[in-house]
Design a protein around this motif. Sequence first.
Motif, PDB file in Angstrom:
ATOM      1  N   ARG A  14      -3.294   7.440  -2.523  1.00 39.34           N
ATOM      2  CA  ARG A  14      -4.314   6.390  -2.579  1.00 39.34           C
ATOM      3  C   ARG A  14      -5.540   6.925  -3.308  1.00 39.34           C
ATOM      4  NH1 ARG A  14      -4.106   2.173   1.485  1.00 39.34           N
ATOM      5  NH2 ARG A  14      -2.224   2.399   2.709  1.00 39.34           N
ATOM      6  N   GLN A  47      -9.371   1.915   3.819  1.00 44.41           N
ATOM      7  CA  GLN A  47     -10.044   0.967   2.938  1.00 44.41           C
ATOM      8  C   GLN A  47     -11.451   1.484   2.666  1.00 44.41           C
ATOM      9  OE1 GLN A  47      -8.264  -1.511   1.648  1.00 44.41           O
ATOM     10  NE2 GLN A  47      -6.565  -0.886   2.952  1.00 44.41           N
ATOM     11  N   ASP A  52     -12.745  -4.667   0.814  1.00 39.98           N
ATOM     12  CA  ASP A  52     -11.391  -4.121   0.703  1.00 39.98           C
ATOM     13  C   ASP A  52     -10.552  -4.475   1.936  1.00 39.98           C
ATOM     14  OD1 ASP A  52     -12.068  -2.955  -1.734  1.00 39.98           O
ATOM     15  OD2 ASP A  52     -12.591  -1.029  -0.807  1.00 39.98           O
ATOM     16  N   ASP A  59      -3.553  -9.730   1.825  1.00 40.63           N
ATOM     17  CA  ASP A  59      -2.256  -9.253   1.353  1.00 40.63           C
ATOM     18  C   ASP A  59      -1.243  -9.225   2.497  1.00 40.63           C
ATOM     19  OD1 ASP A  59      -3.342  -8.951  -1.160  1.00 40.63           O
ATOM     20  OD2 ASP A  59      -3.578  -6.766  -1.003  1.00 40.63           O
ATOM     21  N   TYR A 121       5.470  -2.437  -5.769  1.00 41.48           N
ATOM     22  CA  TYR A 121       4.226  -2.229  -5.037  1.00 41.48           C
ATOM     23  C   TYR A 121       4.083  -0.759  -4.649  1.00 41.48           C
ATOM     24  CZ  TYR A 121       0.713  -2.419  -1.390  1.00 41.48           C
ATOM     25  OH  TYR A 121      -0.403  -2.187  -0.640  1.00 41.48           O
ATOM     26  N   LYS A 125       1.036   0.865  -6.460  1.00 37.65           N
ATOM     27  CA  LYS A 125      -0.126   0.918  -5.568  1.00 37.65           C
ATOM     28  C   LYS A 125      -0.162   2.179  -4.719  1.00 37.65           C
ATOM     29  CE  LYS A 125      -1.704  -3.235  -6.496  1.00 37.65           C
ATOM     30  NZ  LYS A 125      -2.985  -3.518  -7.058  1.00 37.65           N
ATOM     31  N   GLU A 126       1.003   2.643  -4.290  1.00 36.73           N
ATOM     32  CA  GLU A 126       1.047   3.806  -3.398  1.00 36.73           C
ATOM     33  C   GLU A 126       1.422   5.090  -4.125  1.00 36.73           C
ATOM     34  OE1 GLU A 126       0.143   3.555  -0.218  1.00 36.73           O
ATOM     35  OE2 GLU A 126      -0.191   1.414  -0.408  1.00 36.73           O
ATOM     36  N   CYS A 127       1.715   5.003  -5.424  1.00 39.76           N
ATOM     37  CA  CYS A 127       2.134   6.164  -6.226  1.00 39.76           C
ATOM     38  C   CYS A 127       3.336   6.869  -5.589  1.00 39.76           C
ATOM     39  CB  CYS A 127       0.977   7.138  -6.430  1.00 39.76           C
ATOM     40  SG  CYS A 127      -0.415   6.419  -7.293  1.00 39.76           S
TER      41      CYS A 127
END
Length: 156
Positions: A14, A47, A52, A59, A121, A125-127
């Motif tokens: 993140r 967050q 956020d 989401d 995703y 988003k999370e690599c």
Amino acid sequence: LSQPFFVAEIFTGRAGKFVELEQTIQDFGELLDGKYDHLPETAFYMQGDIKDVFKAAEDMEREIAEKKAREAAEAGLGAQAEAAQEGADEGAEKTETLSEFDIAVKRAEDYVKHAKGFLEYAAVKECNIEAAVLLGCPSALEYMAVREEFARARQP
């Protein structure tokens, strides 16, 4: 409010976020006052500021709605299969209905589509490296979908 740190990016996947001290104090004060009690607790994890958190909560709500829609569609397919079976048992004329095989294929296709969305995703988003690898290998997704359908078919 938990904040993702820049030094932990390599471990968490993140991106780090910087929140001004004044903003943190204001958001936390409002949190203690109960202003955000309607938001799910998990939306606050890792967050930045409260904006956020609201985005994360939205989401989560969207994902839950999509899951419920998929479950309703599967229930509809199951009801259609039962109706087709009852119609076949009674010798009634067939209208356009799906066979059990067609229903299993549709469920597997839906599973692959959902899995691709989840992997996209997770990869972006999370690599998540494993998700990126699976995303690049569609046959692995198809294998997982077929395996999942066989496992469901074997359950009583």
